[in-house]
Structures are given as structure tokens and as C-alpha cells.
Scaffold this active site. Sequence first.
Site, PDB file in Angstrom:
ATOM      1  N   GLU A 367       0.841  -1.217   0.000  1.00 45.38           N
ATOM      2  CA  GLU A 367       0.000   0.000   0.000  1.00 45.38           C
ATOM      3  C   GLU A 367       0.867   1.254   0.000  1.00 45.38           C
ATOM      4  OE1 GLU A 367      -3.675   0.149   2.056  1.00 45.38           O
ATOM      5  OE2 GLU A 367      -3.883  -2.029   1.980  1.00 45.38           O
TER       6      GLU A 367
HETATM    7  C1  LIG Z   1       2.440  -9.399  -0.306  1.00 48.51           C
HETATM    8  C2  LIG Z   1       2.015  -8.251  -1.156  1.00 48.51           C
HETATM    9  C3  LIG Z   1       0.674  -7.936  -1.277  1.00 48.51           C
HETATM   10  C4  LIG Z   1       0.278  -6.899  -2.106  1.00 48.51           C
HETATM   11  N1  LIG Z   1      -1.062  -6.638  -2.290  1.00 48.51           N
HETATM   12  C5  LIG Z   1      -1.437  -5.744  -3.247  1.00 48.51           C
HETATM   13  C6  LIG Z   1      -2.829  -5.591  -3.574  1.00 48.51           C
HETATM   14  O1  LIG Z   1      -3.715  -6.217  -2.990  1.00 48.51           O
HETATM   15  N2  LIG Z   1      -3.148  -4.737  -4.578  1.00 48.51           N
HETATM   16  C7  LIG Z   1      -2.216  -4.025  -5.273  1.00 48.51           C
HETATM   17  O2  LIG Z   1      -2.575  -3.286  -6.188  1.00 48.51           O
HETATM   18  N3  LIG Z   1      -0.887  -4.139  -4.951  1.00 48.51           N
HETATM   19  C8  LIG Z   1      -0.489  -4.972  -3.970  1.00 48.51           C
HETATM   20  N4  LIG Z   1       0.839  -5.125  -3.651  1.00 48.51           N
HETATM   21  C9  LIG Z   1       1.827  -4.309  -4.360  1.00 48.51           C
HETATM   22  C10 LIG Z   1       2.550  -3.295  -3.472  1.00 48.51           C
HETATM   23  O3  LIG Z   1       1.705  -2.231  -3.122  1.00 48.51           O
HETATM   24  C11 LIG Z   1       3.832  -2.881  -4.202  1.00 48.51           C
HETATM   25  O4  LIG Z   1       4.717  -3.990  -4.152  1.00 48.51           O
HETATM   26  C12 LIG Z   1       4.485  -1.647  -3.594  1.00 48.51           C
HETATM   27  O5  LIG Z   1       3.702  -0.507  -3.812  1.00 48.51           O
HETATM   28  C13 LIG Z   1       5.881  -1.402  -4.142  1.00 48.51           C
HETATM   29  O6  LIG Z   1       5.952  -1.527  -5.527  1.00 48.51           O
HETATM   30  P1  LIG Z   1       7.116  -2.437  -6.182  1.00 48.51           P
HETATM   31  O7  LIG Z   1       7.053  -3.737  -5.483  1.00 48.51           O
HETATM   32  O8  LIG Z   1       6.951  -2.428  -7.643  1.00 48.51           O
HETATM   33  O9  LIG Z   1       8.468  -1.718  -5.769  1.00 48.51           O
HETATM   34  P2  LIG Z   1       9.186  -0.518  -6.562  1.00 48.51           P
HETATM   35  O10 LIG Z   1       8.208   0.558  -6.815  1.00 48.51           O
HETATM   36  O11 LIG Z   1       9.950  -1.079  -7.695  1.00 48.51           O
HETATM   37  O12 LIG Z   1      10.195   0.011  -5.443  1.00 48.51           O
HETATM   38  C14 LIG Z   1      11.511  -0.530  -5.271  1.00 48.51           C
HETATM   39  C15 LIG Z   1      12.218   0.329  -4.219  1.00 48.51           C
HETATM   40  O13 LIG Z   1      12.376   1.672  -4.709  1.00 48.51           O
HETATM   41  C16 LIG Z   1      11.834   2.584  -3.783  1.00 48.51           C
HETATM   42  N5  LIG Z   1      11.282   3.738  -4.505  1.00 48.51           N
HETATM   43  C17 LIG Z   1      10.470   3.707  -5.603  1.00 48.51           C
HETATM   44  N6  LIG Z   1      10.152   4.953  -5.968  1.00 48.51           N
HETATM   45  C18 LIG Z   1      10.760   5.794  -5.085  1.00 48.51           C
HETATM   46  C19 LIG Z   1      10.813   7.209  -4.917  1.00 48.51           C
HETATM   47  N7  LIG Z   1      10.150   8.035  -5.720  1.00 48.51           N
HETATM   48  N8  LIG Z   1      11.546   7.720  -3.895  1.00 48.51           N
HETATM   49  C20 LIG Z   1      12.222   6.884  -3.052  1.00 48.51           C
HETATM   50  N9  LIG Z   1      12.214   5.551  -3.151  1.00 48.51           N
HETATM   51  C21 LIG Z   1      11.487   5.015  -4.159  1.00 48.51           C
HETATM   52  C22 LIG Z   1      10.772   1.811  -3.030  1.00 48.51           C
HETATM   53  O14 LIG Z   1      10.471   2.401  -1.774  1.00 48.51           O
HETATM   54  C23 LIG Z   1      11.451   0.452  -2.908  1.00 48.51           C
HETATM   55  O15 LIG Z   1      12.309   0.469  -1.811  1.00 48.51           O
HETATM   56  C24 LIG Z   1       1.246  -6.133  -2.789  1.00 48.51           C
HETATM   57  C25 LIG Z   1       2.608  -6.420  -2.631  1.00 48.51           C
HETATM   58  C26 LIG Z   1       2.996  -7.476  -1.835  1.00 48.51           C
HETATM   59  C27 LIG Z   1       4.471  -7.776  -1.717  1.00 48.51           C
END
Ligand SMILES: Cc1cc2nc3c(=O)[nH]c(=O)nc-3n(C[C@H](O)[C@H](O)[C@H](O)COP(=O)(O)OP(=O)(O)OC[C@H]3O[C@@H](n4cnc5c(N)ncnc54)[C@H](O)[C@@H]3O)c2cc1C
Length: 390
Positions: A367
Site C-alpha cells: 500500500e
Molecule cells: C504481499 C504483497 C501484497 C500486495 N497486495 C497488493 C494488492 O492487494 N493490490 C495491489 O494493487 N498491490 C499490492 N501489492 C503491491 C505493493 O503495493 C507494491 O509492491 C508496492 O507498492 C511497491 O511496488 P514495487 O514492489 O513495484 O516496488 P518498486 O516501486 O519497484 O520500489 C523498489 C524500491 O524503490 C523505492 N522507490 C520507488 N520509488 C521511489 C521514490 N520516488 N523515492 C524513493 N524511493 C522510491 C521503493 O520504496 C522500494 O524500496 C502487494 C505487494 C505485496 C508484496
Amino acid sequence: MHHLLTEEQKSIRDLARRIAEEKVKPVRARYDEESIFPRDIVEELARVDLFRVFIPVEYDGLVEQGYGVTNMCLVIEELSKACAGIVLAYAGTALGAFPLLLFGSDAQKKKYLPSIAAGKRLAAFGITEPMAGSDAGSIRTTARREGDHYVLDGTKVFITNGGEADIYTVVALTQPEKGARGASTFVVEKGTPGFSFGKKEKKMGIRASITSELIFEQARVPAENLLGREGMGFLVAMKTFDLSRPGVAAQALGIAEGAMDETLRYAHQRHQFGQSIISFQGIQWMLADMATQIEAARALIYGLTDRIDKGDTKNVGYLSAMAKVFASDVAMKVTTDAVQIFGGYGYMSDYPVEKMMRDAKITQIYEGTNQIQKNVIGNHLVREAGRLSG
Ligand SMILES: Cc1cc2nc3c(=O)[nH]c(=O)nc-3n(C[C@H](O)[C@H](O)[C@H](O)COP(=O)(O)OP(=O)(O)OC[C@H]3O[C@@H](n4cnc5c(N)ncnc54)[C@H](O)[C@@H]3O)c2cc1C
């Protein structure tokens, strides 16, 4: 903070606490080990009407005014004390229901909310895609209007309750050329032709929760399932997260409280150097920090949800981000220290604290990661600085 709760909220909390103790604790280790989706617990929560506590009375819920966010958080907190994986069947349903609660028409609410309130149908929310996590504005799933339907194409990843839920609120681009401003939100029912489920994730923690891909291949969704208007997709998502993030904070708080209870018991019983380890000042100081952080997280969350339920939604995004960052960092710190106080036994799956530490991690990620929450808080402060400087 419990003195702020109404009598009804206290009975919701007590009911959830009883289910956590009697039904969740006995199965949590096995459900985690074997990644079992907690259908039986869902049925129990439905039987005692706990899905009704965040749904308005007009749609067979129990909420007379506002959003029932405090009620929802109390249930999530109590269940998370026992198992932060099992709770997600419930919390993921609330997340999937919020777009309907916030933006659904009366007809849409009448169609879907009563079955969610009864716990007969679970919900899920899908925005994340392989190339669009934190940068949710980069989603590529499209929704093309064709007569009285929209045709959805694309893949969502990491969706909580994916495959188990019946009702999905999904963000897709109706005007791809406009990017995030061309997004819209749809209700997609399980069983819709062209809508299927892909990879089920194997996870570090919260293993009793299912996390799956949603695959849309020319999935035909009735035009009447559009929530709000075309182009409102991101507004729907952001307003949804404002209300659901306190739930993640409550999950984190529950994990920390559960770990604290286990640790107090263990520190009292474990003897080394001829005395209980809780008599060592080094241990007491760790426990003091853990208890202080938990109390501060609880104050932040309850203060926020009380404001939301009373209709004071000013700065709710800013405060929800703070509650989520703070409580999830507390959960990570408290569970890590809990494992430390258990010593080698804490590292073993015979005791629940190693699972709590694994479970805590996700609250810093989903989230919106904690870095993204700090961007939200930072952006607010930059605006505030501008205002103060005239
Ligand atoms: C178990 C689980 C359940 C989930 N459930 C749902 C769900 O029900 N519905 C749904 O839609 N999604 C869901 N998600 C998705 C979740 O919300 C995303 O994984 C999360 O928002 C991060 O996106 P990403 O994994 O692509 O990481 P990325 O966006 O690739 O981030 C990688 C790293 O870069 C950092 N980063 C990225 N952009 C910036 C910035 N601008 N400034 C500083 N740091 C930054 C992040 O903080 C992180 O440390 C779920 C994820 C998991 C693991």
C-alpha cells in the site's frame, strides 16, 4: 487510547480478540507453514458479523455514519496480534470494498456491498503491475469501450486475495494517451470471461494470505461497472489508500502487540544466571522501548481513525502516511527485538516471534512503501513551508 472507544467499538474489539485467541492462534503456525487460505476463519468472522463493521447500515452493515474505519482497524489489530497473514482475507476485502464505498452509485453499492457485509463474497483491489509499483501512474492495463462493455487487457501482480475473492476493484487506462489522468476504476467479478488468475507468489511472511496475478485477456466488463466517471481512476485509488492505510498501520500495531505479549511471558519464564531474564536491566530497557513505541503507534492510529470517522478528513492522506510509516517501523523494530530477547529460541519456528518478524516486513512495503509515504509527508510539508513563507 482505549478510553476513546464507544461501547460498540469495545464489543467489536472483544469479539475479534476472542476469535483471534480461540480460532486463529491454534492454526496460525500450520496455515503459515502450509500456506493455507483461511476459509474457516472467514466463515467465523462472517458468522459473528465482523464484515459488517465497515459497511453502512443501508447496505446491511453496522455503520450509521462515516466509514467505520476505527471498527475495521480494531478487527485488524486484534486478529493481527495472532496472525498477520490470516487477517488479510479480511483486510484485503476492506481494501477492495473502499472504492465502492467511496465512489459507487447506490445501484452498485446495493449490488455488491450486502454480500461483502455478510462475508459471503470477499473483495480485492488491483492497481500494481510488473512495471508499475510505486510509480502507479505507469500502469498499462487498458479498458477499451465497446458498446455497453469495457474490454480489459493487461496483468496485475501481487494482488491480495487474488483468486479467492469474488469482487475485484481494478484500475485500468480508458485513455492511455493521458497516462494517469486517463485511468478509471471498474468492478470486475470473478467468472467474467477473459479474466483469470496467474502466478501465486511464495512469500517471506503472511503466508496464509494469497497473493496472485490477475490476467485480463479481452475481459468484457459491463459499462455499468465503472466506478465514478472515466478519468477518476487515480483519485479513486488515492482516496481508497487514505482509508485503507490506517488498516495497514493497525495490522503493524497488532503484530507488535502480539510480539510484546509473547516476549513478556518468555522473559519472565526464561532463567539464566540463576534469575529470570526480565530482571536484567538490559532486557527491561529493550522492553521499555518496545512498549513506548507501541503506545505511540496506537495513539497515532486511534487519533487518526477517530478523526476520519467523525468526518474530519482534512490532511487525512498526510496523517495516514504518518501512521503507516510509524506503525510499520515499530512492528519491524519490536519484532526484531522480540526475537533477540528470545535468543536462539526466537530464531526457531517453535515460537511465534520469528513468524511475526517475517510478517512485519510487508507492512513497510505494501500500500505504498515507506519511502513513498515519506514522499507524501514531505510534499505536504513543502506546501506548508510555502504557505508559511507567504
Ligand atoms: C504481499 C504483497 C501484497 C500486495 N497486495 C497488493 C494488492 O492487494 N493490490 C495491489 O494493487 N498491490 C499490492 N501489492 C503491491 C505493493 O503495493 C507494491 O509492491 C508496492 O507498492 C511497491 O511496488 P514495487 O514492489 O513495484 O516496488 P518498486 O516501486 O519497484 O520500489 C523498489 C524500491 O524503490 C523505492 N522507490 C520507488 N520509488 C521511489 C521514490 N520516488 N523515492 C524513493 N524511493 C522510491 C521503493 O520504496 C522500494 O524500496 C502487494 C505487494 C505485496 C508484496
